[in-house]
Design a protein around this motif. Sequence first.
Motif, short mmCIF file in Angstrom:
data_model
loop_
_atom_site.label_atom_id
_atom_site.label_comp_id
_atom_site.label_asym_id
_atom_site.label_seq_id
_atom_site.Cartn_x
_atom_site.Cartn_y
_atom_site.Cartn_z
N ARG A 170 -17.52 2.44 -6.69
CA ARG A 170 -16.42 3.37 -6.60
C ARG A 170 -15.08 2.60 -6.38
NH1 ARG A 170 -17.53 5.91 -1.15
NH2 ARG A 170 -18.31 4.07 -0.73
N GLY A 171 -14.22 3.22 -7.09
CA GLY A 171 -12.90 2.82 -7.05
C GLY A 171 -12.61 1.29 -7.38
N PHE A 182 -7.22 4.50 -8.65
CA PHE A 182 -8.30 3.50 -9.06
C PHE A 182 -9.57 4.53 -9.70
CE2 PHE A 182 -6.41 1.35 -5.92
CZ PHE A 182 -6.45 -0.04 -6.12
N ARG A 183 -10.35 3.94 -10.51
CA ARG A 183 -11.48 4.72 -11.00
C ARG A 183 -12.93 3.98 -10.86
NH1 ARG A 183 -10.00 4.30 -17.44
NH2 ARG A 183 -8.97 2.15 -17.37
N ASP A 184 -13.90 4.55 -10.85
CA ASP A 184 -15.23 4.10 -10.71
C ASP A 184 -15.64 3.30 -11.83
OD1 ASP A 184 -15.37 5.43 -8.40
OD2 ASP A 184 -16.57 7.12 -9.16
#
Length: 205
Positions: A170-171, A182-184
């Motif tokens: 995650r993130g 942020f992204r996974d």
Amino acid sequence: MSSSPEHTPPRTLPEVRGRGLRLRAWDPECRADVETWLRGLTDPEFRRWNTPLQPVTDADGARESLRRAARRDADGTGASFRIADAGTGTVLGHIGLNEIHPALRRGAVGYWVLPEARGRGVATRALLLAAHWAFTGPGLHRLELDHAVGHGASCRVAERCGFRHEGTMRGALFEAGRRDAFRDAHLHARLATDPEPALTGAAIP
């Protein structure tokens, strides 16, 4: 004169050949290498899925980026390879080992392919070649690969090359073009003890 740790010569990367490719170290002082590195890191498809910690926007920035990579090559914490066609010598992209931890025998791998070289199995062939070298050369035990969730092409390359999907982080990555969001990411990994993927030339898309 006896050698000592402070006089240990810098490591040099070997040239790795196989699967129709030739991997060799980038040369920060070579204009063609600098231009190719800049083109790869400013390609829209690369920027869609990657946001470098230190942005590269011009030739000076590209040269300094390659010099940093060369220092990591020299101290054993990285291994940055230029991917080229074994027959013609045409540059096709980049593959590199990052965050190498010698004591834990662990590292991470990343790559990109130039637009005109996509769709020819370059990433798959280069990853197979680099992983084999990482396990038999530096003697790593674990090699990790992560990519932004939604990057299906990278996910397929990882799985074809024996990098098992281990979960979602995650993130873990910056959003495209941002450093405040942020992204996974999907995490894949392969161990030296895992079986070698049974891929022939015909089986590599």
